[in-house]
Design an enzyme around this catalytic site. Structure first.
Site, short mmCIF file in Angstrom:
data_model
loop_
_atom_site.label_atom_id
_atom_site.label_comp_id
_atom_site.label_asym_id
_atom_site.label_seq_id
_atom_site.Cartn_x
_atom_site.Cartn_y
_atom_site.Cartn_z
N ASP A 228 0.83 -1.19 0.00
CA ASP A 228 0.00 0.00 0.00
C ASP A 228 0.87 1.26 0.00
O ASP A 228 1.86 1.33 0.74
CB ASP A 228 -0.87 -0.03 1.27
CG ASP A 228 -1.91 1.07 1.29
OD1 ASP A 228 -2.78 1.04 0.41
OD2 ASP A 228 -1.86 1.93 2.19
N GLU A 277 14.28 -15.53 0.16
CA GLU A 277 14.70 -16.60 1.07
C GLU A 277 13.66 -17.71 1.13
O GLU A 277 13.94 -18.80 1.59
CB GLU A 277 14.82 -16.04 2.51
CG GLU A 277 16.08 -15.28 2.78
CD GLU A 277 15.97 -14.60 4.15
OE1 GLU A 277 15.20 -15.08 5.01
OE2 GLU A 277 16.66 -13.58 4.33
C1 GLC Z 1 -4.13 3.13 -0.67
C2 GLC Z 1 -5.37 2.27 -0.52
C3 GLC Z 1 -6.52 3.15 -0.14
C4 GLC Z 1 -6.19 3.81 1.17
C5 GLC Z 1 -4.85 4.55 1.11
C6 GLC Z 1 -4.34 4.88 2.47
O1 GLC Z 1 -4.22 4.02 -1.71
O2 GLC Z 1 -5.60 1.56 -1.69
O3 GLC Z 1 -7.71 2.46 -0.06
O4 GLC Z 1 -7.18 4.74 1.50
O5 GLC Z 1 -3.86 3.75 0.52
O6 GLC Z 1 -3.91 3.71 3.10
#
Ligand code: GLC
Length: 568
Positions: A228, A277
């Site tokens: 993310d 790993e």
């Molecule tokens: C990413 C996720 C989104 C979230 C953001 C903050 O873009 O896909 O859904 O709101 O990160 O974590």
């Protein structure tokens, strides 16, 4: 329950996910299905999807024909941003189940020949994370504050934020904390909601912790991580002001002092060593919104991650010229780093492509339903186009049902945190997060166990006709189109694999390309225009997103907004 089209054509399916050589580089052409757990299947009737729900529907995904499943976060979280605010990275939120459920889900998926990718959220934690809570409690000077970005404010009383950065969800990217005695204290940085404080990746404790979290889930047996905000984490030294207004417009167009900093690549090099790993090719996929495809390619250099979503492709409208340009640029940019292009049309953050293409070009956050029939026709055509390209492809739950965005959700039911922060970039993401319709004629349409039971967002009445049950066995349905497409893709080596396409001459508005393999070649035609177009028939039709083209005297007519696949 479902007609098993794809499963019969899975001779090469890996019996387990960790069997190494038999499935070398499985990720290069994998079709990966995104499950958004709260909206997929609710096993206990509380209106919220959960892991046992996902587990019970794994045979559906196997029959659909996907190679892997990516699960959006199911970790312990106060859900200020639907789980992208993690309070404990090693625990499952009780609302989704338990670690035992996660373990069972991973095992079952492997037994069915599918891999599991989990979401990792390293840019920020929840404000309820133990570290952040302790940092607040211990006050300025606490060593734990080093793990986040705490700063004294500007102004005579520290009443102004430390710099001018804006949150992606709107408003300042800083919130002032309170000292243990209740007086106003230092500010902390949050690129997203105030409940999502950014980690300070210069802190060795943060880096160590994430290496350990990676190992925790790898030991649980997961096959990879979707990372993310993979372009976040590292901030420019000194946290310099950006200057000017309307910063959000720069996002994705420019390198920002908080996004796409070169320092992030060091982190991925250290993670790659850990992934390597483990047996069975565990992968990392970057959610990196960068200004150019070339900069996206930096994330998938041979010693970094394996895949990075191609958001430039996602952001391209259904128009032949623009599509050809972005396809060429994408393939050309990935070639030097020897990474596959990772195509994607929809996810939990953007308006579903059936609704984007129902409207005039207007970005990835669309608020009007538009011409539904047109949108669905184009969405089906766009999917066949995507699945014909070399590389890996991600599907977002419900697109196989042709679901549109729900554009008329009442404001009272919305939960997207950016909806409540007026100037935010997104705000209308709930529309693509409405729970799936599985069966029956009464809401929640099999999403939960009881007809008439709750669902955390209401489903439109028309969704009865879009349920898995309604579409199964109907050869004209979008679900059967996806099943057939994935089955053909598995059988036809020229699809998905390889690194390039050979463009063929085609009338205006039409994309035409050839793909070669030792076993045979393949041609894809996509007519993005509004008129039927007559072309030479390249061979035998394998599949079409609309009516099957008729071959007559060596020629055929390509219907508008239709993609067809041909065996040569
Ligand atoms: C990413 C996720 C989104 C979230 C953001 C903050 O873009 O896909 O859904 O709101 O990160 O974590």
């Amino acid at each position: 329950m479902t007609q098993n089209l794809a499963a019969t054509s899975r001779p090469d399916a890996a019996p387990t996910a960790q069997d190494g050589a038999a499935s070398r580089d499985w990720w290069r052409s994998a079709v990966i299905y995104q499950v958004y757990p709260r909206s997929f299947a609710d096993s206990n009737g509380d209106g919220m999807g959960d892991l046992p729900g996902v587990r019970s529907r794994l045979p559906y995904l196997r029959d659909l024909g996907v190679d892997a499943v990516w699960l959006s976060p199911f970790y312990a979280s106060p859900q200020a941003d639907a789980g992208y605010d993690v309070a404990d990275y090693r625990a499952v939120d009780p609302m989704f189940g338990s670690l035992l459920d996660a373990d069972g889900l991973i095992r079952d998926a492997h037994e069915l020949g599918m891999r599991i990718i989990v979401d990792l959220v390293p840019n920020h934690s929840s404000d309820q994370h133990e570290w952040f809570q302790r940092a607040l409690r211990e006050g300025p000077g606490s060593a734990l504050r080093e793990r986040y970005h705490f700063r004294a404010g500007k102004g005579t009383e520290g009443e102004l934020p430390p710099n001018d950065w804006e949150s992606i969800f709107g408003g300042p990217a800083w919130t002032r904390s309170h000292n243990p005695d209740g007086t106003p204290g230092e500010w902390y940085l949050h690129l997203f909601a105030p409940e999502q404080p950014d980690f300070n990746w210069d802190s060795p404790a943060v880096a160590d912790e994430f290496r350990s979290i990676l190992r925790f889930w790898l030991d649980m047996g997961v096959d990879g991580f979707r990372i993310d905000v993979a372009h976040g984490m590292v901030k420019a030294p000194g946290l310099p002001d950006i200057g000017g207004s309307e910063q959000l417009k720069l996002l994705g167009n420019d390198v920002m002092p908080f996004f796409d900093q070169d320092g992030v690549h060091e982190i991925y090099r250290s993670w790659r060593k850990i992934l390597d790993e483990y047996p069975g090719q565990r992968i990392g996929v970057a959610e990196a919104w960068t200004p150019t495809v070339q900069r996206t390619a930096n994330y998938v250099r041979p010693d970094e991650l394996h895949q990075a979503f191609n958001f430039q492709y996602l952001g391209t409208h259904w128009e032949a010229g623009a599509l050809r340009e972005v396809i060429d640029l994408s393939l050309d940019s990935m070639r030097p780093v020897d990474a596959p292009t990772t195509w994607v049309l929809s996810n939990h953050d953007v308006t579903r492509h059936a609704t984007r293409f129902a409207n005039p070009p207007g970005g990835t956050q669309i608020r009007t339903a538009g011409d539904r029939e047109l949108g669905l026709r184009r969405a089906r055509a766009a999917t066949l186009l995507m699945l014909a390209l070399p590389g890996s492809a991600y599907l977002y739950q419900g697109e196989e049902l042709g679901l549109p965005d729900v554009t008329d959700l009442p404001d009272e039911v919305r939960q997207d945190p950016s909806f409540f922060r007026a100037s935010g970039q997104d705000g209308f993401r709930d529309g693509c997060r409405v729970p799936l319709p599985w069966s029956g004629t009464e809401a929640p349409y099999g999403f939960g166990p009881v007809a008439g039971g709750p669902s955390w967002l209401p489903q439109p009445a028309e969704w009865a006709a879009l349920s898995v049950e309604s579409q199964t066995g109907d050869p004209t349905s979008t679900l059967e189109l996806y099943r057939s497409a994935l089955a053909v893709r598995r059988e036809h080596p020229a699809l998905g694999g390889g690194t390039g396409v050979t463009w063929l001459d085609a009338p205006e508005g039409v994309l035409a390309f050839r793909r070669e393999s030792a076993e045979g070649s393949f041609v894809c035609y996509a007519n993005t225009g509004a008129e039927p177009v007559r072309v030479a028939a390249p061979g035998r039709v394998l599949l079409a997103s609309g009516d099957e083209p008729v071959v007559d005297g060596g020629e055929t007519v390509l219907a508008p907004d239709c993609t067809s696949w041909w065996a040569v």
